[in-house]
Design a protein around this motif. Sequence first.
Motif, PDB file in Angstrom:
ATOM      1  N   LEU A 123       7.398  -4.134  55.117  1.00 31.43           N
ATOM      2  CA  LEU A 123       7.459  -3.438  53.836  1.00 31.43           C
ATOM      3  C   LEU A 123       8.747  -3.822  53.112  1.00 31.43           C
ATOM      4  N   ILE A 124       8.641  -4.363  51.913  1.00 32.37           N
ATOM      5  CA  ILE A 124       9.818  -4.693  51.096  1.00 32.37           C
ATOM      6  C   ILE A 124       9.909  -3.619  50.013  1.00 32.37           C
ATOM      7  N   VAL A 125      10.979  -2.834  50.054  1.00 32.48           N
ATOM      8  CA  VAL A 125      11.034  -1.641  49.206  1.00 32.48           C
ATOM      9  C   VAL A 125      12.030  -1.780  48.048  1.00 32.48           C
ATOM     10  N   GLU A 126      11.630  -1.359  46.862  1.00 30.99           N
ATOM     11  CA  GLU A 126      12.543  -1.225  45.717  1.00 30.99           C
ATOM     12  C   GLU A 126      12.377   0.196  45.174  1.00 30.99           C
ATOM     13  N   SER A 127      13.466   0.964  45.142  1.00 32.62           N
ATOM     14  CA  SER A 127      13.373   2.326  44.624  1.00 32.62           C
ATOM     15  C   SER A 127      14.008   2.395  43.249  1.00 32.62           C
ATOM     16  N   VAL A 128      13.271   2.842  42.262  1.00 35.84           N
ATOM     17  CA  VAL A 128      13.786   2.845  40.897  1.00 35.84           C
ATOM     18  C   VAL A 128      13.844   4.245  40.325  1.00 35.84           C
ATOM     19  N   ASP A 129      14.703   4.407  39.333  1.00 35.77           N
ATOM     20  CA  ASP A 129      14.853   5.692  38.666  1.00 35.77           C
ATOM     21  C   ASP A 129      13.567   6.018  37.882  1.00 35.77           C
ATOM     22  N   PRO A 130      13.132   7.272  37.889  1.00 36.26           N
ATOM     23  CA  PRO A 130      11.926   7.618  37.120  1.00 36.26           C
ATOM     24  C   PRO A 130      12.054   7.324  35.627  1.00 36.26           C
ATOM     25  N   LYS A 131      13.283   7.256  35.112  1.00 39.87           N
ATOM     26  CA  LYS A 131      13.449   7.036  33.676  1.00 39.87           C
ATOM     27  C   LYS A 131      13.670   5.561  33.344  1.00 39.87           C
ATOM     28  N   ILE A 132      13.435   4.692  34.294  1.00 37.17           N
ATOM     29  CA  ILE A 132      13.778   3.288  34.088  1.00 37.17           C
ATOM     30  C   ILE A 132      13.019   2.697  32.907  1.00 37.17           C
TER      31      ILE A 132
ATOM     32  N   PHE B  12      21.414  -7.622  41.306  1.00 35.13           N
ATOM     33  CA  PHE B  12      22.290  -7.961  42.423  1.00 35.13           C
ATOM     34  C   PHE B  12      22.758  -6.773  43.230  1.00 35.13           C
ATOM     35  N   ILE B  13      22.830  -5.621  42.629  1.00 35.71           N
ATOM     36  CA  ILE B  13      23.292  -4.478  43.408  1.00 35.71           C
ATOM     37  C   ILE B  13      22.079  -3.662  43.854  1.00 35.71           C
ATOM     38  N   SER B  14      21.541  -2.894  42.976  1.00 31.88           N
ATOM     39  CA  SER B  14      20.370  -2.118  43.387  1.00 31.88           C
ATOM     40  C   SER B  14      19.734  -1.529  42.145  1.00 31.88           C
ATOM     41  N   SER B  15      18.420  -1.345  42.208  1.00 28.73           N
ATOM     42  CA  SER B  15      17.750  -0.745  41.060  1.00 28.73           C
ATOM     43  C   SER B  15      18.245   0.679  40.824  1.00 28.73           C
ATOM     44  N   ARG B  16      18.671   1.345  41.908  1.00 25.59           N
ATOM     45  CA  ARG B  16      19.114   2.721  41.744  1.00 25.59           C
ATOM     46  C   ARG B  16      20.409   2.813  40.970  1.00 25.59           C
ATOM     47  N   ALA B  17      21.199   1.730  41.017  1.00 22.54           N
ATOM     48  CA  ALA B  17      22.512   1.804  40.376  1.00 22.54           C
ATOM     49  C   ALA B  17      22.442   1.572  38.874  1.00 22.54           C
TER      50      ALA B  17
ATOM     51  N   VAL C 141       2.547  -2.642  46.041  1.00 25.07           N
ATOM     52  CA  VAL C 141       2.074  -1.263  45.946  1.00 25.07           C
ATOM     53  C   VAL C 141       3.022  -0.489  45.037  1.00 25.07           C
ATOM     54  N   LEU C 142       2.459   0.229  44.053  1.00 23.53           N
ATOM     55  CA  LEU C 142       3.285   1.019  43.143  1.00 23.53           C
ATOM     56  C   LEU C 142       2.995   2.496  43.349  1.00 23.53           C
ATOM     57  N   THR C 143       4.029   3.266  43.735  1.00 24.67           N
ATOM     58  CA  THR C 143       3.826   4.715  43.801  1.00 24.67           C
ATOM     59  C   THR C 143       4.654   5.408  42.728  1.00 24.67           C
ATOM     60  N   THR C 144       4.930   4.693  41.637  1.00 25.68           N
ATOM     61  CA  THR C 144       5.745   5.261  40.569  1.00 25.68           C
ATOM     62  C   THR C 144       4.886   6.142  39.661  1.00 25.68           C
ATOM     63  N   TYR C 145       5.543   6.803  38.693  1.00 27.29           N
ATOM     64  CA  TYR C 145       4.802   7.566  37.700  1.00 27.29           C
ATOM     65  C   TYR C 145       4.210   6.609  36.677  1.00 27.29           C
ATOM     66  N   ALA C 146       3.458   7.184  35.719  1.00 29.98           N
ATOM     67  CA  ALA C 146       2.669   6.347  34.807  1.00 29.98           C
ATOM     68  C   ALA C 146       3.523   5.375  33.997  1.00 29.98           C
ATOM     69  N   GLY C 147       4.585   5.890  33.363  1.00 33.90           N
ATOM     70  CA  GLY C 147       5.401   5.042  32.496  1.00 33.90           C
ATOM     71  C   GLY C 147       5.920   3.804  33.210  1.00 33.90           C
ATOM     72  N   PRO C 148       6.689   3.992  34.280  1.00 34.54           N
ATOM     73  CA  PRO C 148       7.210   2.813  34.981  1.00 34.54           C
ATOM     74  C   PRO C 148       6.100   1.897  35.511  1.00 34.54           C
ATOM     75  N   ALA C 149       4.995   2.478  35.969  1.00 35.22           N
ATOM     76  CA  ALA C 149       3.910   1.632  36.485  1.00 35.22           C
ATOM     77  C   ALA C 149       3.393   0.715  35.381  1.00 35.22           C
ATOM     78  N   GLN C 150       3.238   1.279  34.185  1.00 42.37           N
ATOM     79  CA  GLN C 150       2.735   0.465  33.072  1.00 42.37           C
ATOM     80  C   GLN C 150       3.724  -0.641  32.716  1.00 42.37           C
ATOM     81  N   LEU C 151       5.024  -0.292  32.705  1.00 40.29           N
ATOM     82  CA  LEU C 151       6.034  -1.305  32.409  1.00 40.29           C
ATOM     83  C   LEU C 151       5.995  -2.405  33.460  1.00 40.29           C
ATOM     84  N   ILE C 152       5.787  -2.018  34.719  1.00 35.31           N
ATOM     85  CA  ILE C 152       5.763  -3.007  35.787  1.00 35.31           C
ATOM     86  C   ILE C 152       4.552  -3.916  35.657  1.00 35.31           C
TER      87      ILE C 152
END
Lengths: 300, 305, 403
Positions: free
Chosen positions: C203-212, A265-270, C231-242
């Motif tokens: 483009l629908i964007v989701e930005s995630v932490d590299p350690k997710i 609901f908020i953001s993946s970054r949070a 489209v995934l431009t993440t590193y290997a670990g998160p890409a595999q989890l996705i």
Amino acid sequence: MDLEIVWLFVQQGVASGLVSGAVYALLALAIVIVYRTTDVANFAQGEIYMAASYLAFFLIVVFAVPVWLAIPLTVLIVCCGAALFQRVVLTRVSSGRGVSVNLVIATLGLSFLLKGMVRFSGFGDAPRSFPSLVPDGAVMIGDASLTYLDLVILATSLLVMALFFWMFTYTKAGRAMRAVGMNRRAAALVGISLSRVQMQVWAFSGGISAVAALLIAPKLLLTVEMGHVATLAFAAAIVGGFTSLPGAVIGGFIIGVAENLVGLFISSRAIVVTPFVVIMLVLILKPQGLLGGAVRVRKV
Amino acid sequence: MKPLLAAIGILAVLIGAIVLETSATGYIVYLVNLLLVMLVLSLGLHIVVGESGQFSLAHSAFYGIGIYATAIATTAGWPFILALAVGGLAAAACGLVIGLLALRMRDIYLALSTFAFGEAMQWVFLNWESVTGGPNGFNIPPIRLFGIAIMSDRMAFPVVAVLAALFLAATLVLHRSGFGRALRAVRESEIAAAAVGVNVRLMKLAAFILSALLAGAAGGMFTAFSTFIHPDSLGFSNTIQVLTVVVVGGIGSVWGVVGGAVAFGLLNELLRQLPSYQEMVYGAILMGFMMFAPRGVFAALRRSR
Amino acid sequence: MRKRVKLLGCLAGTAMLGITGAALAAEPGLTDTTIKIGLFGPLSGASQAYGQDVLNAAKMYYAKINAEGGINGRKIEVVVEDDRCSPNDMVAAVKKLVEQDEVFILNGGSCSAPVVAAKDYVVRSGVPWVMLNASGDGALYPPQPNIFGALSISQRAVGGSTVEFAAKFLHAKKIGYINHDDAYGAWNLEAAGPQAREDGASLIVESVDPKITDVTAPVLKMRAANVDVLVLTTYAGPAQLILKKAQELHFDKPIVVAVNAIANLKQMVDNVGSKDAFKNVYIEELLMAKPGSEKLGWVYDLYKKSYPDLSSQPGHPQVYMPYGIPPAEVVVKALQAAGRDVTRAKFIDAVEHLDFNSVMAGPIVFTHTDHAAQKASIYFKYDGENLTEVPGVFASRWTYKGN
């Protein structure tokens, strides 16, 4: 965001959150029993968990030990290792002259040592996995999807917690642990061997962490940094009240669900900063958490 | 005997500094600059952990605030002295806030909440892009001192060295003063300290503020010779490195901290050549010292003499 | 007291003479018979897989040139430093190579974030720097006079190319884009947006932490948004989890995995756990052909010959190994073009005139204003076991529009 999607997010968030929460609950339990009986906040809890998964990986994938043997072997080795750490390092540290934070620093040292050992072994270079024992497939609970592995994780975690509580309440060893947790001096006076109880507690803590690791490893990937879930476990323990065991379990589930809902609901970054904010808020506003007793003041 | 020893010591350091500035390679000067920054950082942590006994794990946050604040002031055209003051004061202000909150917490709770604060601050550095540049990092412009732009490690060295010497002297003075004694009394026993008239809350708060001030100043010193900062360097592992210096040097001893910083700098460079052992060695050092020399290596040496 | 002052004065004087003497010498790193090149990369640490063998490839190429007679009568002498892909270590490595080892050219860098840390120092020192396989966006835009890179590809170009592939080949109108909230992610997103707009897609964007570790949220959101392609431009670990989570959540649209995530395909399949997750997956490739294909045979043969012990170990050569060839080729070709009385300035000028085909999908081209060499990729459909090449080369159109 329309209502249907909101409802979907809530269901999935809660369902997935309970599964990851179960693991946080186990780790939080491990942290709290150690803190209650030995007054140490174990900053190496995450690394013990990480090392346990790599140990299992090592046994299963490299040494081709059959899984039914590798799992209990891993748990056993970690139990012994943790007890050894308490016996050799921590008793020495707590008997030496110095500031009370030395114990925490010693656990920090352990966390670095474990991380370094895993990196040194060469397996830490890329994310690893080991095979899941549970077949692929998922069930739908309402709109949320959970895999069979998720259900196994949840069920096993609850089972382990139940077993632990039974042991803690009804067996002699458990009662001894509780006594030490309540009042160390009095426990020693009635003849309880402090050093044995403390070793046992560390062994249990290590064992619970190893079980958590073995459960979650097929779902996540093994990386050297995976120990950072300990922060979430600390947040869980604090939310529950740092000295309460049932609180730690409840806290774990709360953190797991909160993490998922924040992400949806908020953001993946949070997601990453959520546990830190939770820790600070709880400690500032209500340090005894949900179920903890009054905050103990040890120093005079 | 002691004044002569002190004079020889100071002269040796001066000669060493001149040799360094004139004929050592820029790389060595860079390493020494880094070491001096670590020294001031460690002095800051020493004040809050060693003198006043508050286990704060938020040190990297104050360091980071100092770096960004000084760098931003320098970018705005301010001369270095002013920019450094901005960095130190910004960090000190933050230290004040954390110190106030810390008054309500003890031991493990303090450690956990300052740890959480440090991590949350790193997240802020990473996500407050308009101010810190976020994940792109921040390009630090050269500082201006008396109208001259400092463009290299060699040019920055005298500035960094003088500042480090000043902060060391100030910490020594504090250590030996009544203020220092009051802090140590609070560390040993708050109730006893209050009984002899020490304002415990004020002392603890002051320790936090000073500690943050030094960390922020260390950040300012860093900007004198570095061209770039990224939030990755401002996390818990940085705090642990500073903690290692204080622990190895001896919690409670200023000269111990100096010795610890020098030892750490040497060890760091040595371990750069053996990268796979780095973390294991750190871990072993922390555990070993807690087991065998909990008061630090220099206290142990003194004991054995 | 006077004696001491005299002594100090003598010391200072001698030191001064030493410095001026050194300054009057010829170009550093050059003798009549040798050229000293400073190589650096992650030889250890978490990012070792991104650079160890890349560096080895560059080294072996230099050895090959030496065996063939060197360059204009000089042999290449290599000094190696480990930068561990960390900003502090790269700065230290670069300072050591420039000041202590006094190399003629810097040739290194496999990770982009530390490259930015070292940038200002290298610009001030004036030493030419040809990166290894780092994307290096932070040091290439705006361009610096003595820094050259993107020999593998810049992150901007990764963003542009993957979006181009999704829009042109997969005909996507709504492109889901998961990147990281770090510098890398910001760079690839910067080009992805404009390229999508030009191609008529959103483009629908989701930005995630590299350690997710828990990717339920971003994947669920992508499914709910009904994207045509992810489209995934993440590193290997998160890409595999996705990939795993996408399968669990029944996300069956095509997924395009950028080169950022692809260090080890077999490990990727193992980690994801089942080939079913690869029913609709495409991967980006920067080389001109499949790694291990016969067009690249000479590279792998040379590696085996140069490192017989290493190549018998599992995991070697690492997947990115061939990326070490273009940087070495750039250095050698520019040195050759600059002639016998080469200087750093002449070397830089020679690099800026290079335009040749190497082992990459696109040509290696530098100009005076563009120091990023390679901008194209090819794509394969990957079913968990076999790679099927998709025809066509997909290039990014993003250009730097600064002052």
